[in-house]
Enzyme design. Structure first.
Site, PDB file in Angstrom:
ATOM      1  N   HIS A 407      -8.910  64.435  -6.515  1.00 22.19           N
ATOM      2  CA  HIS A 407      -7.434  64.402  -6.656  1.00 22.19           C
ATOM      3  C   HIS A 407      -6.637  63.088  -6.253  1.00 22.19           C
ATOM      4  O   HIS A 407      -5.288  63.256  -6.242  1.00 22.19           O
ATOM      5  CB  HIS A 407      -6.922  65.668  -5.933  1.00 22.19           C
ATOM      6  CG  HIS A 407      -7.339  66.881  -6.503  1.00 22.19           C
ATOM      7  ND1 HIS A 407      -6.517  67.594  -7.563  1.00 22.19           N
ATOM      8  CD2 HIS A 407      -8.331  67.682  -6.266  1.00 22.19           C
ATOM      9  CE1 HIS A 407      -7.185  68.699  -7.919  1.00 22.19           C
ATOM     10  NE2 HIS A 407      -8.247  68.937  -7.151  1.00 22.19           N
ATOM     11  N   LYS A 598       9.033  67.288  -4.908  1.00 25.12           N
ATOM     12  CA  LYS A 598       7.674  67.098  -4.790  1.00 25.12           C
ATOM     13  C   LYS A 598       7.646  66.324  -3.284  1.00 25.12           C
ATOM     14  O   LYS A 598       8.677  65.915  -2.595  1.00 25.12           O
ATOM     15  CB  LYS A 598       6.977  66.171  -5.888  1.00 25.12           C
ATOM     16  CG  LYS A 598       7.630  64.711  -5.972  1.00 25.12           C
ATOM     17  CD  LYS A 598       7.261  63.814  -7.162  1.00 25.12           C
ATOM     18  CE  LYS A 598       7.405  64.296  -8.528  1.00 25.12           C
ATOM     19  NZ  LYS A 598       6.344  64.452  -9.292  1.00 25.12           N
ATOM     20  N   ARG A 599       6.383  66.309  -3.023  1.00 21.31           N
ATOM     21  CA  ARG A 599       6.097  65.893  -1.736  1.00 21.31           C
ATOM     22  C   ARG A 599       6.510  64.438  -1.555  1.00 21.31           C
ATOM     23  O   ARG A 599       6.522  63.552  -2.569  1.00 21.31           O
ATOM     24  CB  ARG A 599       4.525  65.972  -1.388  1.00 21.31           C
ATOM     25  CG  ARG A 599       4.047  65.339   0.058  1.00 21.31           C
ATOM     26  CD  ARG A 599       2.615  65.666  -0.148  1.00 21.31           C
ATOM     27  NE  ARG A 599       1.797  65.236  -1.007  1.00 21.31           N
ATOM     28  CZ  ARG A 599       1.292  64.011  -1.255  1.00 21.31           C
ATOM     29  NH1 ARG A 599       1.336  63.139  -0.107  1.00 21.31           N
ATOM     30  NH2 ARG A 599       0.446  63.701  -2.312  1.00 21.31           N
ATOM     31  N   LYS A 604       5.401  58.207  -5.066  1.00 22.45           N
ATOM     32  CA  LYS A 604       5.778  58.968  -5.935  1.00 22.45           C
ATOM     33  C   LYS A 604       7.354  58.176  -6.184  1.00 22.45           C
ATOM     34  O   LYS A 604       8.112  58.848  -7.112  1.00 22.45           O
ATOM     35  CB  LYS A 604       6.223  60.303  -5.287  1.00 22.45           C
ATOM     36  CG  LYS A 604       4.549  60.840  -5.165  1.00 22.45           C
ATOM     37  CD  LYS A 604       4.743  62.237  -4.533  1.00 22.45           C
ATOM     38  CE  LYS A 604       3.480  63.003  -4.577  1.00 22.45           C
ATOM     39  NZ  LYS A 604       2.864  63.516  -5.657  1.00 22.45           N
ATOM     40  N   THR A 706       1.438  68.124 -11.321  1.00 26.62           N
ATOM     41  CA  THR A 706       1.690  69.587 -12.089  1.00 26.62           C
ATOM     42  C   THR A 706       3.217  69.761 -12.080  1.00 26.62           C
ATOM     43  O   THR A 706       3.308  70.483 -13.121  1.00 26.62           O
ATOM     44  CB  THR A 706       0.995  70.467 -11.337  1.00 26.62           C
ATOM     45  OG1 THR A 706       1.148  70.620 -10.014  1.00 26.62           O
ATOM     46  CG2 THR A 706      -0.538  70.357 -11.496  1.00 26.62           C
ATOM     47  N   LYS A 710       5.206  72.145 -15.215  1.00 27.50           N
ATOM     48  CA  LYS A 710       6.108  73.142 -14.883  1.00 27.50           C
ATOM     49  C   LYS A 710       7.415  73.092 -15.811  1.00 27.50           C
ATOM     50  O   LYS A 710       8.158  73.717 -16.376  1.00 27.50           O
ATOM     51  CB  LYS A 710       6.119  73.507 -13.554  1.00 27.50           C
ATOM     52  CG  LYS A 710       4.770  73.898 -12.978  1.00 27.50           C
ATOM     53  CD  LYS A 710       5.061  73.786 -11.386  1.00 27.50           C
ATOM     54  CE  LYS A 710       3.457  73.758 -10.849  1.00 27.50           C
ATOM     55  NZ  LYS A 710       3.418  73.460  -9.263  1.00 27.50           N
TER      56      LYS A 710
END
Length: 885
Positions: A407, A598-599, A604, A706, A710
């Site tokens: 992952h 998100k985290r 990111k 993910t 969504k």
């Protein structure tokens, strides 16, 4: 359904109060409800069982019984939480018959292969709403609790969410469990029952503060403890070699201590099926919880020391590993749950088999990232040491059984344990890994003679000042299948991260793009949109998301567009009210809701997003009368407690928000919000309300993502790089319905290879320079120029994730978005098409691919009405109902 042949309702009520077999004894206070529930069929009266009945009157009676006999409350003074618990027990009762039948007809059938999913994380979310939907009782439950003066949504809010995961990894595992049950695939999820989940995040003075997540404080109505299946787990100590009675070399592990693993089972119901699979989570207990002799000496603390020490293993999710004790505890956690799970799998197997020849045909074991990789060495230990299989046979079984999902492409996220720590905690496993490594490298040398660099890269042991065990390498060697979770990610694995393994074992590698369950992320999260879709195309999409393509026929239908728009607006209004309630910030629901949730991690690039916010702020300040498309920029996410830069980014976001939101020159044109304590429940509020989804990671760094899926399912447009599953989303929804910016993964590599100099971008871009200088000067931190200095210096001097290189492209793309948002009719069209073309991203599709290509697991239709299976051994059935150990 129980039948009684009686002459009158009055006589039936007498029977009901006396009968111990068909009904529980009940007082005459239930008589009116019972009379309503009786149905005459000539001389036959039929009554649905309180535990399994699905009609409204039975559910009402069951709820009141559970309120009275489990919560010990009368309905007159029961709290909302009491009603939540009683309703949850009522719904759980309706799962138990299906659950037991599922186990009987899958786990204990010789010819049925079962998936065992090993994951250190499960972010399952709240269970009541999901289970109500999956068993088809949502609307009935709403009406029943309304009769008792409660709102179903308020009762669902009473549930403490299990924070048993950190982010996408744990949520993916939960989506997979939902799909496995919905597709009727036999499966068991194995993990850890953390007493404290991921921390509760609070924002104080703009900074993240972590407080304990006491999710079990009021109990958990969904879980069932299984003390009859306790297993022992060894830790520490040393090994001894000996020769057995047959003259064979054997090794005995003499542990320093042992810990007991107690399983807690949660039913995982499929949507509109009889299948209820199991999530089995392990809790650590001391083998000797209380030393009475020491207690009597007055040393009370030492009397319970073993209990405290042992239970620390499952005390908290992911302890801070910035110190030796934290790293040791993490390794203990990983080994503990894997050892418990493998012992449990073997116990199940040996109930119906007397040798291990068929083990890989009975169970497939999937490793969800590297955390459970120690399972490869543990299965070898169990087979060789405990069950005396020969090495070659044990290794063949192990390789055929395990599959490995990677992952991450971040090398620092690939676990490497120091040999000193590993050997002290797991001495036998280190010996086994040495043996695996020696045999593996001998084969490599035979194929690539003299290629010492390749051998060094492939070795399970990393050389250096401190030798380490490479868990990803162990996973690649010990598994028969290796997969990435998006097309780009898999290509990076094959040609970069695991290139040597791909050249050695090309047949092992495949791609399995992630997916998410539409039952939670559309049906439960966005009920208004779900109803609109169902009214147009029927209910088939809920289990076959490809049917959403039928919505394309309505993309130019003005009435449909208006309904679509109104639903989005209603969802935005709901979120705006939540934002006001929780943050005190009043946002404009007519503004563009620009969302990144998100985290927190540098790759990111939440800080790229906030740089854009500062740029917009400066533009409005410089052009106060400009016609500006209003924006509300929404952030949410947690930073790891030991990740200083990520926590600093959160503080920067809140500091910028404080300035922007209170500047009268800005007004409603720009707002910035950070929603604290991001979790599944909060995500369910946010996704349906978003206009724009920020998927802006550095290309080549995000394995899949993910949240992007969504958002798309809920009609949200994406701004993103060509990274992770963004590429496939863009391919599916159409390039014209996706806002693309930034360097590609190949260009990122080239830029770094040529020598990346962030100062060049800083000096040549006035907007970027102004934003960075404002942060550095203390403009957003009340004059404190030191606060954000570590972040500013890391960007100027290194900029590891190329924010500066992508900044201008990002700004220009955001300008294009503002222009597009003005054309609401075209924006609606793009929104509808994003939903209509998102069917590929259902986790049902992912699971079908895993089942077909890797696990070779087939669906099993669960029969609830027939007799119990005749080929289940009586000993097995006794194990199932807990009569033996």
């Amino acid at each position: 359904m129980t039948e009684y042949r009686v002459a009158s309702v009055h006589n039936f009520l007498k029977i009901a109060n006396m009968n111990n077999n068909g009904l529980r004894k009940r007082s005459h206070t239930h008589a009116p409800a019972l009379k309503k529930h009786i149905r005459r069929t000539e001389h036959v009266i039929q009554v649905q069982d309180d535990r399994t009945g699905m009609d409204t009157e039975t559910l009402k009676r069951a709820l009141l019984d559970n309120l009275y006999y489990i919560q010990a409350k009368d309905k007159g003074w029961a709290t909302a939480h009491d009603y939540y618990m009683a309703l949850s027990y009522t719904i759980r009762d309706r799962l138990l018959h299906r659950w037991i039948r599922t186990v009987e007809q899958t786990n204990f059938q010789k010819n049925v292969k079962v998936l065992c999913y090993l994951s250190a994380e499960y972010l399952v979310g709240r269970q009541l709403g999901k289970n109500l939907i999956n068993v088809g009782l949502y609307e009935q439950a709403r009406e029943i609790v309304r009769e008792f003066g409660h709102d179903l949504h308020d009762l669902m809010e009473q549930e403490d969410e299990p924070g048993l995961g950190n982010g996408g990894l744990g949520r993916l595992a939960a989506c997979f469990l939902d799909s496995l049950s919905t597709l009727e695939m036999p499966a068991i999820g194995y993990g850890i029952r953390y007493e404290y989940g991921i921390f509760q995040q609070q924002i104080r003075n703009g900074a993240q503060v972590e407080v304990p997540d006491r999710w079990l404080r009021f109990g958990n109505p969904w879980e069932i403890p299984r003390p009859e299946y306790i297993v022992q787990v060894k830790l520490g100590g040393h090994t001894e070699a000996y020769t057995d009675e047959h003259g064979r070399y054997q090794v005995r592990w003499i542990p320093e201590r042992t810990v007991l693993g107690t399983p807690y089972d949660t039913p995982i119901a499929g949507y509109n099926t009889n299948t209820v699979n199991t999530l089995r989570l392990w809790s650590a207990k001391a083998s000797d919880e209380f030393n009475f002799a020491i207690f009597n000496t007055g040393d009370y603390a030492r009397a319970v020391a073993d209990k405290v020490f042992s239970e620390n293993i499952t005390k908290v999710l992911y302890p801070n590993d910035n110190n030796y004790q934290g790293r040791e505890l993490r390794l203990e956690q990983q080994y503990f749950f894997v050892s418990c799970s493998l012992q449990d799998i073997i116990r199940n197997y040996l109930l119906s088999h007397d040798n291990f020849d068929n083990f890989p045909n009975k169970f497939a074991i999937q490793i969800n990232d590297t955390h459970p990789t120690i399972g490869i060495a543990e299965l070898m230990r169990l087979l060789v040491d405990e069950y005396q299989l020969g090495w070659d046979k044990a290794w063949d079984i192990t390789q055929q059984t395990f599959g490995f999902t990677n992952h991450t492409v971040l090398s620092e996220a690939l676990e490497r344990w120091p040999l000193s720590l590993f050997g002290r905690l797991l001495p036998r496993h280190l010996e086994i890994i040495f043996e695996i490594n020696q045999r593996f490298l001998n084969a490599v040398r035979a194929k690539y003679p003299g290629d010492n660099q390749r051998i060094a890269r492939l070795s399970l042991i990393e050389e250096g000042a401190e030798k380490r065990v490479r868990m990803a390498n162990l996973a690649c060697v010990g598994s028969h299948a290796i997969n990435g979770v998006a097309e780009l990610h898999t290509e990076i694995l094959k040609h970069d991260l695991f290139r040597d393994f791909y050249e050695l074992f090309p047949e092992k590698f495949s791609n399995k793009t992630n997916g998410v369950t539409p039952r939670r992320w559309i049906l439960l999260s966005n009920p208004k949109l779900s109803l609109l879709i169902t009214n147009k195309i029927g209910r088939g999409w809920i289990k076959n998301l490809d049917e959403l393509k039928q919505l394309e026929a309505f993309v130019n239908d003005q009435e449909f567009r208006q309904q679509w728009r109104q639903i989005k607006q209603d969802n935005k209004q709901d979120l705006a009210e939540y934002i006001l309630q929780t943050t005190g910030t009043n946002v404009n629901p007519n503004s563009l809701f620009d969302v990144q949730v998100k985290r927190l991690h540098e790759y990111k690039r939440q800080h790229l997003n906030i740089l854009h916010v500062i740029t917009l702020y400066n533009y409005i300040k410089q052009h106060p009368s400009v016609d500006f498309v209003p924006r509300t920029v929404i952030f949410a996410g947690k930073a790891a407690p030991g990740y200083a830069i990520a926590k600093l980014i959160i503080q920067l976001i809140n500091s910028v928000a404080d300035v922007v939101n209170h500047d009268p020159d800005i007004g409603d044109r720009l707002k910035v919000v950070f929603l604290e304590n991001y979790n599944v429940s909060l995500a369910q509020r946010i996704y349906p309300a978003a206009d724009l989804s920020e998927q802006i990671s550095t290309a080549g760094k995000e394995a899949s993502g993910t949240s992007n899926m969504k958002f798309a399912m809920n009609g949200t447009l994406t701004i993103g790089t060509l990274d992770g599953a963004n590429i496939e989303i863009r391919d599916q929804v159409g390039a014209e319905n996706f806002f693309l910016f930034g360097l590609t993964a190949e260009q990122v590599s080239q830029t770094k290879a040529q020598g990346y100099h962030p100062w060049d971008y800083y000096n040549s871009n006035p907007q970027l320079k102004q934003a960075i200088d404002q942060i550095a000067s203390g403009y957003f931190s009340k004059g404190n120029s030191n606060l954000f200095q570590p972040l500013v210096e890391s960007l100027k001097n290194r900029d590891d994730y190329l924010l500066f290189a992508d900044y201008q492209s990002y700004i220009e793309c955001q300008q294009k978005i503002s222009h597009s948002y003005r054309d609401q009719q075209n924006w609606l069209k793009m929104s509808i098409l994003n939903t209509a073309r998102s069917g590929f991203f259902s986790s049902d599709r992912s699971i079908r691919q895993y089942a077909q290509d890797i696990w070779h697991v087939q669906p099993v239709r669960i029969d609830l009405n027939g007799d119990q299976p005749q080929n289940v051994d009586p000993k097995i059935r006794a194990q199932l109902v807990g009569q033996t150990r």
